[in-house]
Design a protein around this motif. Structure first.
Motif, short mmCIF file in Angstrom:
data_model
loop_
_atom_site.label_atom_id
_atom_site.label_comp_id
_atom_site.label_asym_id
_atom_site.label_seq_id
_atom_site.Cartn_x
_atom_site.Cartn_y
_atom_site.Cartn_z
N GLU A 185 32.52 -14.23 18.15
CA GLU A 185 32.08 -14.96 17.09
C GLU A 185 32.33 -13.92 15.42
O GLU A 185 32.59 -14.63 14.70
CB GLU A 185 30.57 -15.04 16.96
N THR A 186 32.04 -12.62 15.69
CA THR A 186 32.27 -11.86 14.47
C THR A 186 33.68 -11.66 14.19
O THR A 186 34.09 -11.53 13.07
CB THR A 186 31.35 -10.77 14.49
N GLU A 187 34.43 -11.39 15.10
CA GLU A 187 35.81 -11.05 15.09
C GLU A 187 36.74 -11.84 16.22
O GLU A 187 36.82 -11.06 17.45
CB GLU A 187 36.02 -9.45 15.40
N PRO A 188 37.33 -12.84 15.96
CA PRO A 188 37.85 -13.71 16.93
C PRO A 188 39.21 -13.47 17.24
O PRO A 188 40.29 -13.85 17.00
CB PRO A 188 37.99 -15.39 16.47
N SER A 189 39.33 -12.03 17.66
CA SER A 189 40.84 -11.28 17.99
C SER A 189 41.10 -11.58 19.44
O SER A 189 40.41 -11.87 20.27
CB SER A 189 40.82 -9.96 17.76
N ALA A 190 42.48 -11.43 19.78
CA ALA A 190 42.77 -11.72 21.24
C ALA A 190 42.15 -10.76 22.07
O ALA A 190 41.86 -10.97 23.23
CB ALA A 190 44.52 -11.42 21.09
N ASP A 191 41.84 -9.38 21.82
CA ASP A 191 41.29 -8.67 22.67
C ASP A 191 39.69 -9.02 23.09
O ASP A 191 39.41 -8.99 24.15
CB ASP A 191 41.34 -7.32 21.99
N ASN A 192 39.22 -9.45 21.90
CA ASN A 192 37.81 -9.87 22.30
C ASN A 192 37.73 -11.23 22.98
O ASN A 192 36.92 -11.26 23.98
CB ASN A 192 37.18 -10.21 20.94
N PHE A 193 38.66 -12.23 22.86
CA PHE A 193 38.49 -13.42 23.75
C PHE A 193 39.08 -12.78 25.34
O PHE A 193 38.52 -13.32 26.04
CB PHE A 193 39.76 -14.21 23.32
N LEU A 194 40.11 -11.86 25.22
CA LEU A 194 40.23 -11.42 26.68
C LEU A 194 39.22 -10.88 27.39
O LEU A 194 39.05 -11.20 28.45
CB LEU A 194 41.56 -10.28 26.48
N GLN A 195 38.18 -9.86 26.67
CA GLN A 195 37.11 -9.47 27.25
C GLN A 195 36.11 -10.36 27.60
O GLN A 195 35.34 -10.16 28.50
CB GLN A 195 36.66 -8.48 26.04
N LEU A 196 35.98 -11.64 26.67
CA LEU A 196 35.10 -12.73 27.12
C LEU A 196 35.40 -13.24 28.40
O LEU A 196 34.81 -13.69 29.24
CB LEU A 196 34.93 -13.50 25.93
N GLY A 197 36.92 -13.49 28.54
CA GLY A 197 37.35 -14.07 29.73
C GLY A 197 36.92 -13.46 30.71
O GLY A 197 36.62 -13.61 32.00
N LEU A 198 37.16 -11.83 30.74
CA LEU A 198 36.77 -10.80 31.91
C LEU A 198 35.46 -11.04 32.29
O LEU A 198 35.23 -10.91 33.38
CB LEU A 198 37.24 -9.63 31.48
N VAL A 199 34.56 -11.08 31.29
CA VAL A 199 32.99 -11.39 31.61
C VAL A 199 32.79 -12.32 32.40
O VAL A 199 31.99 -12.35 33.41
CB VAL A 199 32.40 -11.13 30.19
N TYR A 200 33.44 -13.63 32.19
CA TYR A 200 33.16 -14.94 32.56
C TYR A 200 33.89 -14.87 33.97
O TYR A 200 33.71 -15.57 34.96
CB TYR A 200 33.48 -15.92 31.99
N ASP A 259 26.49 -11.95 26.41
CA ASP A 259 25.98 -12.00 24.85
C ASP A 259 26.60 -11.13 23.94
O ASP A 259 27.27 -11.66 22.93
CB ASP A 259 24.47 -11.73 24.76
N VAL A 260 26.88 -9.67 24.28
CA VAL A 260 27.84 -8.86 23.54
C VAL A 260 29.37 -9.37 23.39
O VAL A 260 29.81 -9.48 22.27
CB VAL A 260 27.85 -7.60 24.18
N ALA A 261 29.93 -9.93 24.45
CA ALA A 261 31.15 -10.40 24.47
C ALA A 261 31.29 -11.65 23.45
O ALA A 261 32.31 -11.83 22.65
CB ALA A 261 31.77 -10.91 25.68
N LEU A 262 30.44 -12.45 23.47
CA LEU A 262 30.39 -13.68 22.56
C LEU A 262 30.14 -13.51 21.33
O LEU A 262 30.71 -13.80 20.33
CB LEU A 262 29.23 -14.60 23.14
#
Length: 268
Positions: A253-268, A246-249
């Motif tokens: 949503e609030t800041e669609p940066s490359a770092d945040n997408f990477l973190q979301l990918g790591l979570v999944y 939820d935090v990663a998503l």
């Protein structure tokens, strides 16, 4: 020195002037020389470090060898101060004060057994007064108590699946050593945003990498804290993987940066 040494040592050090004056006045030059070298053994290394600006890491552990000297200096000073008092009433009063000063750290150590290394004297308000001003446990001394709590309160799965414990800041080898003494528990280095661990033992010193934790301790998911007085030494955090997702998503949503997408990918 002023916040971690017991008060009887600091006061005894200040009283040492009485010893110097007494020995000099009574021409006890042999005792004076002996006392001077004790004094020198404590003061010179500290003064040298200050003058030369030598790197000293992790509080005063590089100067622990000076502690026996100041204890001897303080003990002689207290003894001489009591000896020079003419009234027995004053001698009893000063002796009682000395016993009180000695009792304070002794009682604290009994109360907080296993955590004796984290003593702070009343000048800073004890360990509670030092919390958030200094790193209390950066070596992971309290992690053993955390592991013991896990062994006692978190039973192994009946299917034989081990309890996986990790840390993001602390002594990994210490946790692994004590944890794996009991079958069914395993230490692993894992990504904190994953479901690959069950519990994390985390030291408050971790907040140097995450400043928000300083004002929001304990971390979310904490199920137990190892304490000394009212100060947390480490937290045991239960993994709630869905929260990490939820935090990663939310970050994406609030800041669609490359770092945040990477973190979301790591979570999944």
């Amino acid at each position: 020195f002023l916040i971690t040494y017991p008060l009887y040592t600091i006061i005894g050090f200040l009283l040492s002037i009485i010893v110097f004056v007494n020995y000099f006045k009574n021409k006890k030059f042999e005792s004076l020389v002996f006392y001077f070298f004790l004094f020198f053994a404590f003061c010179f290394p500290i003064i040298y470090v200050i003058i030369t600006k030598t790197n000293v890491y992790d509080d005063g552990r590089h100067l622990l060898f000076t502690y026996p000297a100041i204890v001897a200096v303080a003990a002689i000073a207290w003894d001489k101060a009591i000896e020079l008092l003419k009234s027995n009433i004053y001698k009893i009063i000063v002796s009682a004060l000395l016993i009180c000063f000695i009792s304070e750290p002794v009682m604290w150590m009994f109360k907080n057994h296993q955590q004796e290394a984290f003593y702070f004297n009343p000048l800073i308000g004890g360990i509670d007064g030092a919390f958030k001003k200094y790193d209390i446990d950066y070596w992971g001394n309290s992690e053993r108590a955390g592991v013991e709590w896990i062994h006692k309160n978190i039973p192994v799965d009946s299917m034989g699946k081990p309890i996986i414990v990790t840390t993001w800041y602390g002594s990994e080898m210490s946790i692994k050593y004590y944890l794996e003494k009991v079958p069914g528990y395993k230490f692993a280095w894992t990504n904190k945003f994953s479901n690959e661990w069950d519990y994390c033992i985390l030291l408050p010193a971790y907040w140097k990498f995450n400043q928000s934790l300083r004002d929001n301790w304990p971390p979310e998911g904490t199920v137990y804290q190892v304490m000394a007085d009212n100060t947390p030494l480490c937290a045991i955090i239960k993994n709630n993987f869905t929260n990490f997702v939820d935090v990663a998503l939310k970050k994406v949503e609030t800041e669609p940066s490359a770092d945040n997408f990477l973190q979301l990918g790591l979570v999944y």
